[in-house]
Design a protein around this motif. Structure first.
Motif, PDB file in Angstrom:
ATOM      1  N   GLU A  37      -1.229 -20.661 108.845  1.00 20.92           N
ATOM      2  CA  GLU A  37      -2.306 -21.662 108.805  1.00 20.92           C
ATOM      3  C   GLU A  37      -3.676 -21.011 108.720  1.00 20.92           C
ATOM      4  O   GLU A  37      -4.613 -21.594 108.178  1.00 20.92           O
ATOM      5  CB  GLU A  37      -2.223 -22.601 110.018  1.00 20.92           C
ATOM      6  N   TYR A  38      -3.842 -19.801 109.289  1.00 23.40           N
ATOM      7  CA  TYR A  38      -5.147 -19.116 109.274  1.00 23.40           C
ATOM      8  C   TYR A  38      -5.050 -17.961 108.277  1.00 23.40           C
ATOM      9  O   TYR A  38      -4.219 -17.060 108.432  1.00 23.40           O
ATOM     10  CB  TYR A  38      -5.475 -18.592 110.686  1.00 23.40           C
ATOM     11  N   ARG A  39      -5.894 -17.979 107.254  1.00 25.23           N
ATOM     12  CA  ARG A  39      -5.822 -16.941 106.210  1.00 25.23           C
ATOM     13  C   ARG A  39      -7.262 -16.476 105.937  1.00 25.23           C
ATOM     14  O   ARG A  39      -7.979 -17.045 105.126  1.00 25.23           O
ATOM     15  CB  ARG A  39      -5.160 -17.521 104.945  1.00 25.23           C
ATOM     16  N   GLY A  40      -7.660 -15.423 106.675  1.00 26.50           N
ATOM     17  CA  GLY A  40      -9.079 -15.131 106.741  1.00 26.50           C
ATOM     18  C   GLY A  40      -9.568 -13.936 105.932  1.00 26.50           C
ATOM     19  O   GLY A  40      -8.808 -13.038 105.569  1.00 26.50           O
ATOM     20  N   VAL A  41     -10.869 -13.980 105.672  1.00 28.42           N
ATOM     21  CA  VAL A  41     -11.594 -12.844 105.103  1.00 28.42           C
ATOM     22  C   VAL A  41     -12.943 -12.763 105.823  1.00 28.42           C
ATOM     23  O   VAL A  41     -13.646 -13.773 105.920  1.00 28.42           O
ATOM     24  CB  VAL A  41     -11.850 -13.013 103.587  1.00 28.42           C
ATOM     25  N   LEU A  42     -13.261 -11.575 106.348  1.00 25.19           N
ATOM     26  CA  LEU A  42     -14.567 -11.375 107.007  1.00 25.19           C
ATOM     27  C   LEU A  42     -15.538 -10.718 106.039  1.00 25.19           C
ATOM     28  O   LEU A  42     -15.165  -9.794 105.314  1.00 25.19           O
ATOM     29  CB  LEU A  42     -14.403 -10.482 108.245  1.00 25.19           C
ATOM     30  N   LEU A  43     -16.771 -11.202 106.050  1.00 23.06           N
ATOM     31  CA  LEU A  43     -17.858 -10.498 105.365  1.00 23.06           C
ATOM     32  C   LEU A  43     -18.954 -10.208 106.390  1.00 23.06           C
ATOM     33  O   LEU A  43     -19.448 -11.123 107.058  1.00 23.06           O
ATOM     34  CB  LEU A  43     -18.420 -11.335 104.210  1.00 23.06           C
TER      35      LEU A  43
ATOM     36  N   SER B 153      -5.622  -8.667 112.569  1.00 23.14           N
ATOM     37  CA  SER B 153      -6.533  -8.004 111.648  1.00 23.14           C
ATOM     38  C   SER B 153      -6.594  -6.506 111.980  1.00 23.14           C
ATOM     39  O   SER B 153      -7.674  -5.952 112.176  1.00 23.14           O
ATOM     40  CB  SER B 153      -7.904  -8.662 111.814  1.00 23.14           C
ATOM     41  N   PRO B 154      -5.424  -5.879 112.074  1.00 18.90           N
ATOM     42  CA  PRO B 154      -5.398  -4.477 112.519  1.00 18.90           C
ATOM     43  C   PRO B 154      -6.089  -3.571 111.499  1.00 18.90           C
ATOM     44  O   PRO B 154      -5.823  -3.667 110.302  1.00 18.90           O
ATOM     45  CB  PRO B 154      -3.901  -4.163 112.612  1.00 18.90           C
TER      46      PRO B 154
ATOM     47  N   TYR C 248      -8.806  -3.193 107.096  1.00 15.75           N
ATOM     48  CA  TYR C 248     -10.233  -2.863 106.991  1.00 15.75           C
ATOM     49  C   TYR C 248     -10.556  -2.398 105.572  1.00 15.75           C
ATOM     50  O   TYR C 248     -10.419  -1.226 105.230  1.00 15.75           O
ATOM     51  CB  TYR C 248     -10.609  -1.821 108.052  1.00 15.75           C
ATOM     52  N   ILE C 249     -11.027  -3.339 104.773  1.00 21.61           N
ATOM     53  CA  ILE C 249     -11.222  -3.031 103.359  1.00 21.61           C
ATOM     54  C   ILE C 249     -12.588  -2.400 103.074  1.00 21.61           C
ATOM     55  O   ILE C 249     -12.979  -2.271 101.917  1.00 21.61           O
ATOM     56  CB  ILE C 249     -10.960  -4.274 102.460  1.00 21.61           C
ATOM     57  N   ASP C 250     -13.279  -1.985 104.153  1.00 26.15           N
ATOM     58  CA  ASP C 250     -14.430  -1.096 103.933  1.00 26.15           C
ATOM     59  C   ASP C 250     -13.924   0.338 103.735  1.00 26.15           C
ATOM     60  O   ASP C 250     -14.680   1.207 103.314  1.00 26.15           O
ATOM     61  CB  ASP C 250     -15.416  -1.146 105.112  1.00 26.15           C
ATOM     62  N   HIS C 251     -12.637   0.564 104.013  1.00 25.04           N
ATOM     63  CA  HIS C 251     -12.063   1.898 103.854  1.00 25.04           C
ATOM     64  C   HIS C 251     -11.598   2.102 102.408  1.00 25.04           C
ATOM     65  O   HIS C 251     -11.442   1.141 101.661  1.00 25.04           O
ATOM     66  CB  HIS C 251     -10.891   2.054 104.835  1.00 25.04           C
ATOM     67  N   PRO C 252     -11.332   3.379 102.033  1.00 24.02           N
ATOM     68  CA  PRO C 252     -10.932   3.637 100.641  1.00 24.02           C
ATOM     69  C   PRO C 252      -9.590   2.996 100.293  1.00 24.02           C
ATOM     70  O   PRO C 252      -8.735   2.836 101.164  1.00 24.02           O
ATOM     71  CB  PRO C 252     -10.793   5.165 100.588  1.00 24.02           C
TER      72      PRO C 252
ATOM     73  N   LEU D 155      -1.568 -16.980 114.458  1.00 23.40           N
ATOM     74  CA  LEU D 155      -2.090 -17.979 113.511  1.00 23.40           C
ATOM     75  C   LEU D 155      -2.109 -17.459 112.078  1.00 23.40           C
ATOM     76  O   LEU D 155      -2.009 -18.231 111.133  1.00 23.40           O
ATOM     77  CB  LEU D 155      -3.508 -18.391 113.913  1.00 23.40           C
ATOM     78  N   GLY D 156      -2.287 -16.136 111.939  1.00 22.03           N
ATOM     79  CA  GLY D 156      -2.302 -15.580 110.591  1.00 22.03           C
ATOM     80  C   GLY D 156      -3.078 -14.282 110.511  1.00 22.03           C
ATOM     81  O   GLY D 156      -3.618 -13.802 111.514  1.00 22.03           O
ATOM     82  N   PRO D 157      -3.124 -13.700 109.306  1.00 26.10           N
ATOM     83  CA  PRO D 157      -3.812 -12.424 109.093  1.00 26.10           C
ATOM     84  C   PRO D 157      -5.222 -12.591 108.513  1.00 26.10           C
ATOM     85  O   PRO D 157      -5.578 -13.644 107.983  1.00 26.10           O
ATOM     86  CB  PRO D 157      -2.910 -11.738 108.074  1.00 26.10           C
ATOM     87  N   GLN D 158      -5.977 -11.513 108.603  1.00 26.20           N
ATOM     88  CA  GLN D 158      -7.334 -11.500 108.036  1.00 26.20           C
ATOM     89  C   GLN D 158      -7.665 -10.088 107.554  1.00 26.20           C
ATOM     90  O   GLN D 158      -7.280  -9.116 108.194  1.00 26.20           O
ATOM     91  CB  GLN D 158      -8.329 -11.931 109.113  1.00 26.20           C
ATOM     92  N   VAL D 159      -8.382  -9.999 106.425  1.00 27.67           N
ATOM     93  CA  VAL D 159      -8.946  -8.697 106.014  1.00 27.67           C
ATOM     94  C   VAL D 159     -10.455  -8.716 106.267  1.00 27.67           C
ATOM     95  O   VAL D 159     -11.089  -9.780 106.186  1.00 27.67           O
ATOM     96  CB  VAL D 159      -8.658  -8.348 104.529  1.00 27.67           C
ATOM     97  N   ASN D 160     -10.991  -7.547 106.582  1.00 25.80           N
ATOM     98  CA  ASN D 160     -12.393  -7.465 107.006  1.00 25.80           C
ATOM     99  C   ASN D 160     -13.200  -6.531 106.108  1.00 25.80           C
ATOM    100  O   ASN D 160     -12.829  -5.365 105.941  1.00 25.80           O
ATOM    101  CB  ASN D 160     -12.470  -6.933 108.441  1.00 25.80           C
ATOM    102  N   LEU D 161     -14.281  -7.067 105.570  1.00 24.74           N
ATOM    103  CA  LEU D 161     -15.171  -6.236 104.755  1.00 24.74           C
ATOM    104  C   LEU D 161     -16.443  -5.946 105.545  1.00 24.74           C
ATOM    105  O   LEU D 161     -17.388  -6.747 105.549  1.00 24.74           O
ATOM    106  CB  LEU D 161     -15.482  -6.934 103.419  1.00 24.74           C
TER     107      LEU D 161
END
Ligand code: ACM
Ligand code: ZN
Length: 559
Positions: free
Chosen positions: A173-179, A440-441, A446-450, A492-498
């Motif tokens: 149900e929770y499908r996140g992206v952080l900016l 969001s491990p 952590y998509i700020d990484h390579p 609830l779900g996963p998230q990727v973080n920028l």
């Protein structure tokens, strides 16, 4: 002469054949729908001028039909017509799901999960395309799937849609992206584009990280100086802080409350909720620049100009700190309707609190002594005390808090949601305590990484470990080895973080995001047994064509 003529004929036939296959839709999109049954022989031919039927009394359906027309034209050049009066139009959007049985008199419908509310079925047959969904959000998801299934052709007269039945609903149900807009500021126009890209991938939670040591970006009317002064740093560190190189250029920017409302409106039209984050009580050096008396030392300090974790946090013993937080959060709630409010809580060094008379007096007053068994000091419990005050304040406004996994330290009340970032262990501990969890491990998210093993092939960014698309794709958020089925239901779900310490420009942000959001979208939507990275790579070039149409940058190599 004859031979040339024959070859020419063959070329024309082959080219025709190529054109025919090139103009067929392929429903194996990203994320892969739960069930795709297709007929390899028969197709419905979609042509210019055909209609889209929907219920014109429903504003959401009108908008979704418009989106569908826009996307079909963008992909193929074919212009469809809105046809709310024509139940026999080529594409028919209707409310209802074939899995639901008709209710008898007096029967009530079973309660739906959030995922079932987003479910849809697309049926392509002789008479056209039926899009069925319980709610308009399902029509929107289905329209995105059709969009991604269409061939990219310039000015097609028609495209073939193979007969098919596609059934789909998200896994989580929770499908996140952080900016992170604290370290660098991104314009509202960019954020709208970011939201469009999220919607393309089926994500539904935009986690907007609005405040940082390096910049406060949210207008607070009660404190007219806070954003204008707290959003501006004198300069920015370039390269590693140890090198001591600064660009010498002031940097700033903040969002007015009207800007925020516009982002909320735009996102809601794309079925994305905006989860605002006010990171507290750490990551607040920008606040202490404007209000030094809210820090333990009371000394003036600059908005931070370099990265890393600041010791300068909000004083936990000064009652004015709580007044400040409640004033900010009250205005935040007026702007953001989200049922979740993120209160940060990460990286809160306790050095200042250990030595502050006000903080120590508060600890005494509360009678808290630490818990050596759990290695919590009284200062951790002081942070818990702040969290609980804030949680109650937000609960009165109908909101639940999300916090980074540090909020577990020192105790946490039941309704709080833990966002696990230091690996999955915080999420596991939280679920075992009965808390809801967002996974969001860092090593998977952590998509700020390579994204490529060869760090030299990509723009320089946070580079302590590799977060490749395959790594993201391999993530299993339910951690079945460590959690019981009941505990798994709390995920609830996963998230990727920028995070954006090293990401200052839109092109770079999209490069970090794409195609890793594609990989994450399969974690968000697909069952583990459906996921196959080699197959994902085969489906990716078509999605990349849509990135090209949208004009967004992406990493062309995938590992
Ligand atoms: C975090 O990365 N500090 C949540
Ligand atoms: Zn203090």
């Amino acid at each position: 002469m004859k031979r040339i003529y024959l070859s020419l004929l063959m070329f024309v036939a082959l080219a025709g054949n190529f054109m025919a296959t090139a103009q067929r839709a392929d429903y194996n999109v990203i994320p892969l729908p739960k069930e795709v049954k297709t007929d390899s022989v028969n197709s419905f031919v979609l042509r210019e001028g055909m209609g889209v039927y929907f219920d014109a009394t429903d504003a959401e359906q009108i908008r979704n039909a418009q989106f569908l027309c826009e996307w079909v034209e963008e992909m193929t050049g074919i212009k469809l017509a809105l046809a709310p009066q024509d139940k026999k139009a080529a594409i028919r959007m209707t409310i209802g799901h074939p899995a639901d049985k008709k209710l008898k008199k007096g029967e009530t419908a079973p309660e739906l999960t959030e995922q079932e509310k987003e479910a849809y079925v697309i049926t392509v047959g002789k008479t056209g395309v039926d899009i069925q969904a319980r709610f308009p959000v399902g029509h929107f998801r289905a329209a995105q799937t059709l969009r991604k299934a269409l061939p990219v052709v310039k000015n097609a007269e028609s495209v073939e849609l193979p007969y098919a039945e596609i059934k789909d609903e998200p896994r989580f149900e929770y499908r996140g992206v952080l900016l992170d807009c604290g370290r660098h500021f991104f314009t509202v126009d960019f954020i709208k584009q970011f939201i469009d890209v999220m919607a393309l991938h089926g994500s539904n939670q935009f986690h907007w990280h609005l405040t940082e040591d390096q910049g406060w970006r949210f207008e607070v009317k009660a404190y007219p100086n806070l954003a204008p002064l707290g959003s501006v740093r004198a300069e920015t560190c370039v390269g590693p802080p140890s090198a001591g190189i600064y660009d010498g250029t002031p940097y700033g920017g903040y969002y007015t409350q009207d800007d925020c409302r516009e982002v909320v409106r735009y996102a809601a039209e794309r079925y994305i909720n905006v989860v605002p984050e006010i990171d507290l009580p750490g990551h607040m050096q920008s606040v202490l620049h404007v209000f030094p008396h809210l820090g333990c030392t009371g000394k003036p300090m600059p908005v931070r100009t370099y990265w890393g974790v600041s010791r300068e946090i909000l004083c936990g013993g000064n009652p004015e700190s709580m007044t400040f937080l409640k004033t900010v959060l009250d205005e935040l709630c007026q702007v953001f309707p989200s049922k979740y409010i993120h209160i940060g809580g990460d990286e809160v060094p306790k050095d200042r609190w250990n030595k502050c008379e006000k903080c120590q007096a508060k600890i005494k007053e509360l009678g808290i002594k630490g818990d050596p068994k759990h290695r919590f000091h009284a200062e951790h419990q002081l942070q818990s005390y702040i969290n609980k005050e804030v949680e109650e304040f937000l609960a009165e406004r109908g909101r639940a808090i999300i916090g980074w996994d540090e909020i577990l330290e020192g105790g946490l009340s039941g309704n709080s949601i833990v966002m696990s970032w230091r690996g999955v262990k915080g999420g596991i501990a939280a679920a075992r305590e009965g808390h809801r969890v967002i996974m969001s491990p860092n090593v998977y998210s952590y998509i700020d990484h390579p994204q490529l093993k060869d760090y030299g092939k990509q723009p320089r960014t946070t580079d302590s470990y590799l977060v490749s698309a395959s790594k993201i794709h391999s993530f299993e958020p339910l951690i079945p080895d460590s959690l019981t089925q009941d505990q798994q239901r709390l995920i609830l779900g996963p998230q990727v973080n920028l995070w954006t310490e090293h990401v200052a420009y839109p092109d770079h942000a999209f490069y970090q995001l794409l195609p890793r959001l594609g990989a994450s979208s399969e974690v968000q939507w697909c069952l583990p047994e459906q996921k196959n990275f080699e197959d994902f790579k085969k489906r990716l070039p078509h999605l990349q064509k849509i990135y090209d149409i949208l004009g967004v940058t992406y990493c062309r190599q995938v590992e």
